[in-house]
Scaffold this motif. Sequence first.
Motif, PDB file in Angstrom:
ATOM      1  N   VAL A 185      16.879 -80.041  35.300  1.00  0.00           N
ATOM      2  CA  VAL A 185      16.967 -79.388  36.599  1.00  0.00           C
ATOM      3  C   VAL A 185      15.702 -78.541  36.761  1.00  0.00           C
ATOM      4  CG1 VAL A 185      18.250 -77.789  38.049  1.00  0.00           C
ATOM      5  CG2 VAL A 185      19.484 -79.295  36.470  1.00  0.00           C
ATOM      6  N   ILE A 186      14.966 -78.795  37.832  1.00  0.00           N
ATOM      7  CA  ILE A 186      13.713 -78.076  38.097  1.00  0.00           C
ATOM      8  C   ILE A 186      13.915 -77.214  39.329  1.00  0.00           C
ATOM      9  CG2 ILE A 186      11.261 -78.324  38.634  1.00  0.00           C
ATOM     10  CD1 ILE A 186      11.391 -81.101  37.312  1.00  0.00           C
ATOM     11  N   THR A 187      13.783 -75.911  39.157  1.00  0.00           N
ATOM     12  CA  THR A 187      13.975 -74.981  40.269  1.00  0.00           C
ATOM     13  C   THR A 187      12.643 -74.315  40.580  1.00  0.00           C
ATOM     14  OG1 THR A 187      16.202 -74.560  39.508  1.00  0.00           O
ATOM     15  CG2 THR A 187      15.300 -73.005  41.090  1.00  0.00           C
ATOM     16  N   VAL A 188      12.270 -74.345  41.854  1.00  0.00           N
ATOM     17  CA  VAL A 188      10.997 -73.760  42.271  1.00  0.00           C
ATOM     18  C   VAL A 188      11.274 -72.598  43.205  1.00  0.00           C
ATOM     19  CG1 VAL A 188       8.805 -74.191  43.419  1.00  0.00           C
ATOM     20  CG2 VAL A 188       9.959 -76.042  42.192  1.00  0.00           C
TER      21      VAL A 188
ATOM     22  N   ILE B  69       8.191 -71.979  38.574  1.00  0.00           N
ATOM     23  CA  ILE B  69       8.894 -73.243  38.336  1.00  0.00           C
ATOM     24  C   ILE B  69       9.706 -73.098  37.057  1.00  0.00           C
ATOM     25  CG2 ILE B  69       8.612 -75.720  37.914  1.00  0.00           C
ATOM     26  CD1 ILE B  69       5.899 -75.530  39.353  1.00  0.00           C
ATOM     27  N   THR B  70      11.003 -73.222  37.179  1.00  0.00           N
ATOM     28  CA  THR B  70      11.879 -73.096  36.018  1.00  0.00           C
ATOM     29  C   THR B  70      12.538 -74.440  35.735  1.00  0.00           C
ATOM     30  OG1 THR B  70      12.351 -70.818  36.676  1.00  0.00           O
ATOM     31  CG2 THR B  70      13.820 -71.801  35.059  1.00  0.00           C
ATOM     32  N   VAL B  71      12.449 -74.861  34.495  1.00  0.00           N
ATOM     33  CA  VAL B  71      13.012 -76.150  34.103  1.00  0.00           C
ATOM     34  C   VAL B  71      14.134 -75.921  33.107  1.00  0.00           C
ATOM     35  CG1 VAL B  71      12.520 -78.387  33.076  1.00  0.00           C
ATOM     36  CG2 VAL B  71      10.735 -77.180  34.336  1.00  0.00           C
TER      37      VAL B  71
ATOM     38  N   THR C 289       3.579 -70.107  37.574  1.00  0.00           N
ATOM     39  CA  THR C 289       4.306 -69.809  36.351  1.00  0.00           C
ATOM     40  C   THR C 289       5.308 -70.931  36.079  1.00  0.00           C
ATOM     41  OG1 THR C 289       4.118 -67.439  36.764  1.00  0.00           O
ATOM     42  CG2 THR C 289       5.840 -68.138  35.231  1.00  0.00           C
ATOM     43  N   VAL C 290       5.318 -71.419  34.855  1.00  0.00           N
ATOM     44  CA  VAL C 290       6.291 -72.432  34.457  1.00  0.00           C
ATOM     45  C   VAL C 290       7.100 -71.889  33.285  1.00  0.00           C
ATOM     46  CG1 VAL C 290       6.645 -74.772  33.558  1.00  0.00           C
ATOM     47  CG2 VAL C 290       4.806 -74.336  35.205  1.00  0.00           C
ATOM     48  N   VAL C 291       8.408 -71.957  33.409  1.00  0.00           N
ATOM     49  CA  VAL C 291       9.299 -71.521  32.335  1.00  0.00           C
ATOM     50  C   VAL C 291      10.211 -72.687  31.984  1.00  0.00           C
ATOM     51  CG1 VAL C 291      11.137 -69.940  31.683  1.00  0.00           C
ATOM     52  CG2 VAL C 291       9.291 -69.153  33.187  1.00  0.00           C
ATOM     53  N   ILE C 292      10.259 -73.020  30.712  1.00  0.00           N
ATOM     54  CA  ILE C 292      11.189 -74.061  30.264  1.00  0.00           C
ATOM     55  C   ILE C 292      12.338 -73.391  29.539  1.00  0.00           C
ATOM     56  CG2 ILE C 292      11.505 -76.074  28.792  1.00  0.00           C
ATOM     57  CD1 ILE C 292       8.634 -76.841  29.345  1.00  0.00           C
ATOM     58  N   ASN C 293      13.501 -73.601  30.071  1.00  0.00           N
ATOM     59  CA  ASN C 293      14.711 -72.972  29.572  1.00  0.00           C
ATOM     60  C   ASN C 293      15.516 -74.033  28.828  1.00  0.00           C
ATOM     61  OD1 ASN C 293      16.155 -70.570  29.546  1.00  0.00           O
ATOM     62  ND2 ASN C 293      17.578 -71.349  31.098  1.00  0.00           N
TER      63      ASN C 293
ATOM     64  N   ASN D  48       7.283 -72.037  25.650  1.00  0.00           N
ATOM     65  CA  ASN D  48       7.997 -72.491  26.854  1.00  0.00           C
ATOM     66  C   ASN D  48       7.601 -71.689  28.085  1.00  0.00           C
ATOM     67  OD1 ASN D  48       9.291 -74.188  25.126  1.00  0.00           O
ATOM     68  ND2 ASN D  48      11.358 -73.652  25.757  1.00  0.00           N
TER      69      ASN D  48
ATOM     70  N   MET E 297       4.294 -70.601  30.551  1.00  0.00           N
ATOM     71  CA  MET E 297       2.914 -70.923  30.887  1.00  0.00           C
ATOM     72  C   MET E 297       2.600 -70.284  32.237  1.00  0.00           C
ATOM     73  SD  MET E 297       1.355 -74.780  31.254  1.00  0.00           S
ATOM     74  CE  MET E 297       1.365 -75.180  29.503  1.00  0.00           C
ATOM     75  N   ARG E 298       1.525 -69.548  32.317  1.00  0.00           N
ATOM     76  CA  ARG E 298       1.064 -69.076  33.623  1.00  0.00           C
ATOM     77  C   ARG E 298      -0.398 -69.447  33.756  1.00  0.00           C
ATOM     78  NH1 ARG E 298      -1.064 -64.550  36.121  1.00  0.00           N
ATOM     79  NH2 ARG E 298      -0.876 -63.277  34.265  1.00  0.00           N
TER      80      ARG E 298
END
Lengths: 188, 188, 188, 188, 188, 188
Positions: A3-6, B4-6, B40-44, C50, C52-53
């Motif tokens: 699930v990708i939330t932006v 962006i949160t994954v 910003t990318v966060v992988i959860n 996990n 990244m910015r």
Amino acid sequence: MPVITVTLIEGYDAATRRNFAERLTDAARAAIGASLDGITVVINEVPAENYMRGRTGRMPGAPPPSPVSVVRDYLAAMERRDLEAAAAFLADGFTMTFPGGAVFSRPEELVAWARDRYRSVAKTYDGFDEADGAAGSVVYCFGSLHGEWPDGAAFEGIRFVDRFTVADGKITDQRVWNDLAEVRGGRR
Amino acid sequence: MPVITVTLIEGYDAATRRNFAERLTDAARAAIGASLDGITVVINEVPAENYMRGRTGRMPGAPPPSPVSVVRDYLAAMERRDLEAAAAFLADGFTMTFPGGAVFSRPEELVAWARDRYRSVAKTYDGFDEADGAAGSVVYCFGSLHGEWPDGAAFEGIRFVDRFTVADGKITDQRVWNDLAEVRGGRR
Amino acid sequence: MPVITVTLIEGYDAATRRNFAERLTDAARAAIGASLDGITVVINEVPAENYMRGRTGRMPGAPPPSPVSVVRDYLAAMERRDLEAAAAFLADGFTMTFPGGAVFSRPEELVAWARDRYRSVAKTYDGFDEADGAAGSVVYCFGSLHGEWPDGAAFEGIRFVDRFTVADGKITDQRVWNDLAEVRGGRR
Amino acid sequence: MPVITVTLIEGYDAATRRNFAERLTDAARAAIGASLDGITVVINEVPAENYMRGRTGRMPGAPPPSPVSVVRDYLAAMERRDLEAAAAFLADGFTMTFPGGAVFSRPEELVAWARDRYRSVAKTYDGFDEADGAAGSVVYCFGSLHGEWPDGAAFEGIRFVDRFTVADGKITDQRVWNDLAEVRGGRR
Amino acid sequence: MPVITVTLIEGYDAATRRNFAERLTDAARAAIGASLDGITVVINEVPAENYMRGRTGRMPGAPPPSPVSVVRDYLAAMERRDLEAAAAFLADGFTMTFPGGAVFSRPEELVAWARDRYRSVAKTYDGFDEADGAAGSVVYCFGSLHGEWPDGAAFEGIRFVDRFTVADGKITDQRVWNDLAEVRGGRR
Amino acid sequence: MPVITVTLIEGYDAATRRNFAERLTDAARAAIGASLDGITVVINEVPAENYMRGRTGRMPGAPPPSPVSVVRDYLAAMERRDLEAAAAFLADGFTMTFPGGAVFSRPEELVAWARDRYRSVAKTYDGFDEADGAAGSVVYCFGSLHGEWPDGAAFEGIRFVDRFTVADGKITDQRVWNDLAEVRGGRR
């Protein structure tokens, strides 16, 4: 899965958001091989006043023209020989490399060089590909050339591919390959 | 902006996650022109037992070989003339198109055709580009060829570009352009 | 209400996280008057890999010493007259302002000035207050002074308050108010 | 880093939301020393009907007057000697403590006590600081006093600081320090 | 759609989390008729120290025995006539209502009343249903009774249903319907 | 604890969302025994164009009639002997089972069978219970019957319970228990 939330500041139109969501879906497929059915993308829009980074509010930038559209517009200007319009798409330091390794930095140089290669040329596109990376995007287009040889004879169906590097809405590099020599050789 | 949160099931290695995050970053830049600093990318990660879709638990699939690595491995097999290994990378219905429009479906056909074009050939790569889309990925590689002409004379620095379509880890289409004819024409 | 969710890179210890959550709770109360019972804070930790910015991984910084602890340590050094240790807490351009408007930039100056005001002095603290802002934190401490007048007579219970500006772990400004003159006046 | 996301019921005005986001930013800086550039705050508003705690819908409360504004309004009422208006800002059990340790519970007592200290007094503010905690907020203001001594002579530039405890929109405690005695002593 | 994300303090075992996710899935289906394939549930566990409500840390409670298991255990105790064990499952104020409207508050009363209805009875269960609500859960079980009439003749296949109200792990109400009278009437 | 966040496509009315949130709350209580006060539900609505699964936009389906309302409407149609309307609520393969084990598949069969059991009957409802599961929902209703015996004598207060299985908005199974035989037996 995944699930990708932006979280996005309000102000991008629906087409831009759809394009963004498609690119994120494609990134997920390419990166982890997720089955398409399991990739969910949610875009969560917040008003500009509800977003703060570094204690500073942020405004959505205008989305840039897509790299593919920059290339399309440049190619159209070249095809109609509107060299001024074409030059407007080129970054400082731009170079274009043609079959045999000829390198130019301005459209006029290309036009002069091409003069004894063909009288006219136009492109039929089979496709455009865009590869996005840290330093910008690379756009390829490929298809076939048609036009007239210097002696006035017509040609068509000659394979070509162009590679463009696009950064900040400008083309910094163009590389061209095609079968003109292959076909020309066969004419002799 | 954006953030962006994954949400991802645990089990992908750090390199895969990093690659995923980079692709998402690139998608954001290309889609909305966001400044790099604001993406910003966060992988959860959650354990598999904490993820359910359709009332069914899901397991992380093995990430597929990247499209670029599939192409690299295929090209390496071709270069050492290990045609069996090369064929293992090709999907049913595969075709390859070469300068002048020659079309083959098996590596053996290419080898036979090339025999009176060059005695040997090898590639030096300047770069690989990958464009991901709904139907799979397109990989380009470009650089220069070196080898020997049929008469044994050496050549080098001859420009080429290859375009590969990769779906489900197999190559379905290869298209090749290069300056061999351009240079060969100059030799005559 | 509200629910406050923090995404944090792993590596901060439990006390730091608890302190962070308390500050966020206090911010919610002060900003929107939320009832305490309805303020939920969740800290969601992700491994550094996990996060990244700007297409760059980030590492958690070492949490700085709290502004209150900087002030406490400085005051302790001053009280035991370890002027070198005290000076280590002071930023370039530091000034301290004392009752009557006396201004110094180094602990030694204060010591010299105080000599005919009291023979010795020490503080009993009733409390510390910390106000955080964009430019750093302001720390107040207040309570009572005890010590000896220049003639050796003891005093105690004399009210004081100090205001410290702390930025990047250093004290940039100290302002002092107290009732020494009030009491001294009563002695005459 | 960090990313702070707040889920809030719709209904708070933009200034309140901005103030909330700033306080959260400041809390992050003070708690973990995050660089300002990396602190992202997102406020996610949902309609009241989309929020439920304890199976009960919740409505946004009116944000309370800020602790600083409560103190400012109280001080303004005192300065214009509107004792009734001033008293409306005071909680039951309020006490105020003045230089020398004089303690009062009502503005009238202060006015009576001050009569042979100065004929009139007014404040020029250099700043307000607010420290938020579990039990309420502490507000400090500091600056200089000007006015007239009992003998009619003017004074100005006399340093002061006031500390106020504010809970539920009322002032529960006021503590005052200033240099009046310091200066008065010098007059003798 | 929808995506349901649960933030949970660490400490619940995998079976409890799975059961929770299933119930959330079922709630989504029943409430909005979502297709099963589109319902995603993610449980996001955080350590207890990363969760704070009302400025207070929270610990995960022990999940209570499920309402169905409370009912099963009570019924098993009744069937083996362990009235003490059975009574331990009953809340203060418990009542049980039997065919014809007989109401009892203690297992012993039921046993006495049933004496001239059947010599023994046992249940075969066709199913259990649990309905969760604000005030607790309602559990139904249904199936068939077998046993002996007072004259020693055997019976079987007699339909029954029981309804239990369960709150805080105790049974507060039991209601029983069955076809004993229907069948007994036919015997005469 | 827990915090349950639902991402939902815009378009469900407030009553549906409230009902959804209540069901999620009840699921949390039943699954982990959470205290009601700590269960927070947030519904985050996004426009349809901001939701994509499998690279395809999704539209909110019309929420189905609730299982309880399907049962209520069916029972009302039966009570007013509108057998056509009643039949419209029944799925293919529907069966109804009555005291003594009589099984019917169409309302007309029930009406015929009941003719020498009572002249008329109507229900007073004490409650409805709904249990949701993977395969659909089970609805129970219970209360008392009133009407006339075949000889015209009135009856009332006769206990009953009905169990309905509802899937995709249709009733697939009905099971009935009541005390009619118990009471009828007492009349003889």
